[in-house]
Design a protein around this motif. Structure first.
Motif, PDB file in Angstrom:
ATOM      1  N   GLU A  96       0.815  -1.213   0.000  1.00 21.75           N
ATOM      2  CA  GLU A  96       0.000   0.000   0.000  1.00 21.75           C
ATOM      3  C   GLU A  96       0.848   1.262   0.000  1.00 21.75           C
ATOM      4  O   GLU A  96       0.516   2.249  -0.659  1.00 21.75           O
ATOM      5  CB  GLU A  96      -0.932  -0.017   1.223  1.00 21.75           C
ATOM      6  CG  GLU A  96      -2.191   0.830   1.061  1.00 21.75           C
ATOM      7  CD  GLU A  96      -3.014   0.463  -0.188  1.00 21.75           C
ATOM      8  OE1 GLU A  96      -3.456   1.397  -0.884  1.00 21.75           O
ATOM      9  OE2 GLU A  96      -3.193  -0.747  -0.471  1.00 21.75           O
ATOM     10  N   ALA A  97       1.978   1.232   0.743  1.00 17.22           N
ATOM     11  CA  ALA A  97       2.831   2.425   0.800  1.00 17.22           C
ATOM     12  C   ALA A  97       3.413   2.731  -0.573  1.00 17.22           C
ATOM     13  O   ALA A  97       3.473   3.900  -0.995  1.00 17.22           O
ATOM     14  CB  ALA A  97       3.955   2.206   1.814  1.00 17.22           C
ATOM     15  N   SER A  98       3.833   1.683  -1.288  1.00 21.04           N
ATOM     16  CA  SER A  98       4.379   1.884  -2.634  1.00 21.04           C
ATOM     17  C   SER A  98       3.307   2.419  -3.575  1.00 21.04           C
ATOM     18  O   SER A  98       3.563   3.306  -4.409  1.00 21.04           O
ATOM     19  CB  SER A  98       4.938   0.563  -3.184  1.00 21.04           C
ATOM     20  OG  SER A  98       6.082   0.159  -2.470  1.00 21.04           O
ATOM     21  N   TRP A  99       2.092   1.881  -3.447  1.00 17.44           N
ATOM     22  CA  TRP A  99       0.991   2.324  -4.306  1.00 17.44           C
ATOM     23  C   TRP A  99       0.718   3.820  -4.098  1.00 17.44           C
ATOM     24  O   TRP A  99       0.616   4.586  -5.061  1.00 17.44           O
ATOM     25  CB  TRP A  99      -0.255   1.488  -4.005  1.00 17.44           C
ATOM     26  CG  TRP A  99      -1.433   1.846  -4.867  1.00 17.44           C
ATOM     27  CD1 TRP A  99      -2.364   2.810  -4.620  1.00 17.44           C
ATOM     28  CD2 TRP A  99      -1.776   1.276  -6.135  1.00 17.44           C
ATOM     29  NE1 TRP A  99      -3.282   2.872  -5.649  1.00 17.44           N
ATOM     30  CE2 TRP A  99      -2.952   1.936  -6.593  1.00 17.44           C
ATOM     31  CE3 TRP A  99      -1.221   0.264  -6.912  1.00 17.44           C
ATOM     32  CZ2 TRP A  99      -3.573   1.618  -7.792  1.00 17.44           C
ATOM     33  CZ3 TRP A  99      -1.844  -0.061  -8.105  1.00 17.44           C
ATOM     34  CH2 TRP A  99      -3.006   0.614  -8.551  1.00 17.44           C
ATOM     35  N   LYS A 100       0.607   4.239  -2.839  1.00 14.36           N
ATOM     36  CA  LYS A 100       0.312   5.648  -2.546  1.00 14.36           C
ATOM     37  C   LYS A 100       1.436   6.567  -3.035  1.00 14.36           C
ATOM     38  O   LYS A 100       1.189   7.681  -3.505  1.00 14.36           O
ATOM     39  CB  LYS A 100       0.132   5.839  -1.032  1.00 14.36           C
ATOM     40  CG  LYS A 100      -1.188   5.291  -0.515  1.00 14.36           C
ATOM     41  CD  LYS A 100      -1.292   5.490   0.988  1.00 14.36           C
ATOM     42  CE  LYS A 100      -2.618   4.939   1.513  1.00 14.36           C
ATOM     43  NZ  LYS A 100      -2.708   5.038   2.984  1.00 14.36           N
ATOM     44  N   VAL A 158       5.264  -0.077 -10.028  1.00 18.80           N
ATOM     45  CA  VAL A 158       4.361  -0.520  -8.964  1.00 18.80           C
ATOM     46  C   VAL A 158       3.238  -1.392  -9.531  1.00 18.80           C
ATOM     47  O   VAL A 158       2.839  -2.382  -8.925  1.00 18.80           O
ATOM     48  CB  VAL A 158       3.801   0.693  -8.185  1.00 18.80           C
ATOM     49  CG1 VAL A 158       2.704   0.255  -7.216  1.00 18.80           C
ATOM     50  CG2 VAL A 158       4.941   1.366  -7.407  1.00 18.80           C
ATOM     51  N   ALA A 159       2.735  -1.033 -10.698  1.00 15.59           N
ATOM     52  CA  ALA A 159       1.680  -1.839 -11.326  1.00 15.59           C
ATOM     53  C   ALA A 159       2.154  -3.261 -11.608  1.00 15.59           C
ATOM     54  O   ALA A 159       1.416  -4.235 -11.413  1.00 15.59           O
ATOM     55  CB  ALA A 159       1.224  -1.181 -12.627  1.00 15.59           C
ATOM     56  N   VAL A 160       3.410  -3.388 -12.026  1.00 12.17           N
ATOM     57  CA  VAL A 160       3.916  -4.684 -12.477  1.00 12.17           C
ATOM     58  C   VAL A 160       4.565  -5.480 -11.345  1.00 12.17           C
ATOM     59  O   VAL A 160       4.391  -6.699 -11.261  1.00 12.17           O
ATOM     60  CB  VAL A 160       4.912  -4.487 -13.641  1.00 12.17           C
ATOM     61  CG1 VAL A 160       5.547  -5.817 -14.039  1.00 12.17           C
ATOM     62  CG2 VAL A 160       4.209  -3.874 -14.833  1.00 12.17           C
ATOM     63  N   VAL A 172      10.694   0.040  -5.347  1.00 15.44           N
ATOM     64  CA  VAL A 172      12.123  -0.267  -5.460  1.00 15.44           C
ATOM     65  C   VAL A 172      12.282  -1.724  -5.844  1.00 15.44           C
ATOM     66  O   VAL A 172      11.546  -2.594  -5.360  1.00 15.44           O
ATOM     67  CB  VAL A 172      12.855   0.000  -4.120  1.00 15.44           C
ATOM     68  CG1 VAL A 172      14.341  -0.302  -4.248  1.00 15.44           C
ATOM     69  CG2 VAL A 172      12.645   1.436  -3.670  1.00 15.44           C
ATOM     70  N   GLY A 173      13.237  -2.017  -6.713  1.00 16.94           N
ATOM     71  CA  GLY A 173      13.470  -3.407  -7.099  1.00 16.94           C
ATOM     72  C   GLY A 173      14.515  -3.525  -8.176  1.00 16.94           C
ATOM     73  O   GLY A 173      15.359  -2.634  -8.350  1.00 16.94           O
TER      74      GLY A 173
END
Length: 493
Positions: free
Chosen positions: A397-401, A456-458, A463-464
Motif C-alpha cells: 500500500e505504501a508503494s501504491w500511494k 508498482v503496477a507490475v 524499489v526493485g
C-alpha cells in the motif's frame, strides 16, 4: 610435511554456535593452515546438564558449512582419540590420582558455607578473597575427622608460592603474583573432573603447542601453566604451550557480545543467507586486518597472511552493517552459476511465497545477474524476484500511494498502448525503456517519474530490480495484464 605446530579448537556443545566462537575457530584454523601445522577439533562435553547431542551435531555442521577442515577430531580420528571429553573420563581420573600421589594436589573438605564465610572475612580485612589454603597441609587425623562427619572432599591443585610470568603472543609479557592465583578445584566431590583439569590435561596429552582463545580465559592461564609444569614433572607432558588471548567482541551498548544477544547466533546469519566466505571475511576483521586499506579478501588470502602477532589486543566492536556490506561484496564476486545455486534454498518453501509449480527456472536464471548486484544477503532474492512467480504482484500500500499520483491513470494508459505495440522481437529492455520514456514525454514527465507507476503496477513495489529487464523477463501478456489491473484499481479502465 606438516610442522610441529599444533593448535586446538575445543567448544562445548551447549546451544547454537555463536559468532565469537566462530572467530576463535577461524583464527585457530588460519594459524594452523598458515603454519602448515595441525588443527585438533576437540569437544568439551563434560557438563552433562548443559551439553546435548543436538548441539554437538550443530557444531560439526557449522564447521563444515564454514569450510573449516580439521586434522584430528570427530569424524576424522587421530592418534589422540577419543576427542570428546565425555569419553576420556578414565584419563582424567588417572591424572588426578597421580597429582595427588605426587603431592601436587590435595583433598579439600571445606564446605561451601565455610568457604563463603572466610571469603567475606578476607574481603572485610582488605585481603585477597580466593581460597585460603585451609586444607593445604591437613593432618591425616583432621582429614579422618572430616570424613567421619560425612564430608566428601574435592581435589584442589597446589599452586606454587611464586609469581608466574608468561609472554602472551597478543598482549606481551604478563605476570601473576601468587596471592592472586590461589589453589583451585580440579575434581568435584562426586568425582567429576572440572574444566580446570580436563582442558590443560587434554592440551598436554594432545601435544598442543599454541593455545589461541578468548580474552575471558586469560585469568585461568597462570593456573594452567602451573598444572602443565606439574604434568611435565610427572612425564605426562613435554612442554608448556604458548598462549594468545584474542580480544573481546563487543555488541550493542559497548557490552561484550554474549550468546544471549540475537546478533551473536551463527544460525541467524545462515538463515539470512550470509555466504560463509563473507561472514568469515568480516569476523577476521574483529582483531586482525590484511592491510590498513583493504577490507575485502578471500579466506585463502587471509591464511597466506595470518600472523597471530598482528592481532590487536583491544576490544573489537561487532558492526552488523559492515558485515552485511562485506557479504554483499562477496555475493557480487560469485560466478553466475555459483550465485544461482547459492540462491536455491530461498527459492523454495518455506521462504518462497509462490507455489512450486509457478517457479520458472529459466526466467530466474535470466533475471539472476540483475539481482546479484543488488543483494546484501541471499535471502533478499525472494522479495526481489517474487513478481515473476506470483500470479499477482505483492500488494504494498505504501508503494501504491507513493507512485500512483494524480494523472497516473492517464500515464499508465499511454504506456500500455506503447508497450502493446511492441511484438516478441522488440520486447527487449531497450525498446521497453524507449516506450515508457515516450509515454512520459507525452505527459511532460521524465523517465524516473514515468516509470514509477509502471513499476508498482507490475512488481508491486517502488524499489526493485531494473524495471525494463524485469519486464522483458516477465513477458508481454503478464505485463499488460498487470497494467490493466492497476488501471481498473485506479478507475481508469
Amino acid at each position: 610435511m606438516a610442522n610441529a605446530t599444533r593448535v586446538r579448537f575445543c567448544p562445548s556443545p551447549t546451544g547454537n554456535p555463536h559468532v565469537g566462537l566462530v572467530r576463535t575457530a577461524l583464527f585457530n584454523w588460519a594459524f594452523a593452515r598458515h603454519q602448515q601445522g595441525t588443527l585438533v577439533f576437540r569437544i568439551e562435553d563434560t557438563d552433562a546438564a548443559r551439553d546435548s547431542e543436538e548441539s554437538y551435531r550443530q557444531l560439526l555442521d557449522a564447521m563444515r558449512w564454514l569450510g573449516f577442515d580439521w586434522d584430528e577430531g570427530p569424524e576424522v580420528g587421530g592418534p589422540h582419540a577419543p576427542y570428546r571429553q565425555s569419553q576420556r573420563m578414565d584419563v582424567y581420573r588417572d591424572v588426578a590420582r597421580k597429582l595427588l600421589a605426587a603431592g601436587r594436589a590435595y583433598h579439600c573438605y571445606c564446605s561451601t558455607e565455610e568457604l563463603d564465610a572466610r571469603r567475606e572475612a578476607a574481603r572485610a580485612a582488605g585481603k585477597p578473597s580466593g581460597y585460603d589454603g585451609h586444607c593445604r597441609d591437613l593432618t591425616e587425623e583432621r582429614a579422618e575427622a572430616y570424613r567421619a562427619e560425612g564430608r566428601q572432599p574435592i581435589v584442589r591443585f597446589r599452586m606454587p608460592d611464586r609469581a608466574i610470568t608468561f609472554t602472551d603472543l597478543v598482549r606481551g609479557e604478563i605476570t601473576y603474583q601468587p596471592e592472586n592465583v590461589p589453589d583451585y578445584g580440579i575434581v568435584r566431590a562426586n568425582g567429576a573432573p572440572l574444566y580446570t583439569l580436563v582442558n590443560p590435561v587434554d592440551d598436554a596429552l594432545m601435544e598442543i603447542t599454541h593455545v589461541l582463545r578468548g580474552e575471558d580465559l586469560l585469568s585461568s592461564t597462570p593456573r594452567q601453566i602451573a598444572l602443565y609444569e606439574a604434568l611435565i614433572d610427572l612425564q605426562l607432558a613435554t612442554r608448556v604451550p604458548e598462549f594468545a588471548h584474542l580480544p573481546y567482541v563487543m555488541g550493542e551498548g559497548n557490552k561484550k557480545l554474549s550468546k544471549r544477544d540475537p546478533q551473536s547466533s551463527l544460525n541467524l546469519y545462515r538463515e539470512r543467507g550470509f555466504l560463509p566466505e563473507g561472514l568469515l571475511n568480516y569476523l577476521s576483521l574483529l582483531g586482525w586486518s590484511l592491510s590498513a586499506d583493504r577490507d575485502i579478501f578471500s579466506i585463502e588470502e587471509m591464511v597466506a597472511a595470518f600472523d597471530i602477532a598482528d592481532v590487536n589486543p583491544n576490544p573489537a566492536r561487532f558492526d552488523l552493517k559492515k558485515a552485511e556490506a562485506i557479504n554483499a561484496d562477496h555475493i557480487r564476486q560469485l560466478d553466475p552459476k555459483t550465485f544461482t545455486e547459492a540462491c536455491e534454498p530461498w527459492l523454495n518453501a518455506p521462504y518462497a511465497p509462490w507455489a512450486p509449480e509457478d517457479f520458472d527456472r529459466a526466467a530466474f536464471e535470466e533475471i539472476a545477474p540483475h539481482a546479484q548486484t543488488r543483494l546484501t544477503v541471499l535471502s533478499d532474492i525472494t522479495a526481489n524476484v517474487d513478481f515473476l512467480f506470483l500470479p499477482e504482484p505483492v500488494e504494498d500500500e505504501a508503494s501504491w500511494k507513493k507512485a500512483m499520483k494524480e494523472g497516473s491513470d492517464a500515464l499508465l494508459a499511454t504506456a500500455r498502448t506503447r508497450l502493446a505495440a511492441l511484438d516478441g522481437e522488440t520486447w527487449k529492455a531497450e525498446e521497453l525503456k524507449a516506450a515508457v520514456l515516450a509515454a512520459g514525454e507525452e505527459h511532460g514527465l521524465k523517465l524516473g517519474k514515468a516509470q514509477a507507476p509502471v513499476r508498482v503496477a507490475v512488481t508491486g513495489r517502488t524499489v526493485g530490480l531494473p524495471l525494463f529487464e524485469s519486464l522483458e523477463v516477465l513477458g508481454k501478456p503478464r505485463t499488460l495484464a498487470r497494467i490493466d489491473a492497476a488501471l481498473a484499481k485506479l478507475g481508469g479502465a
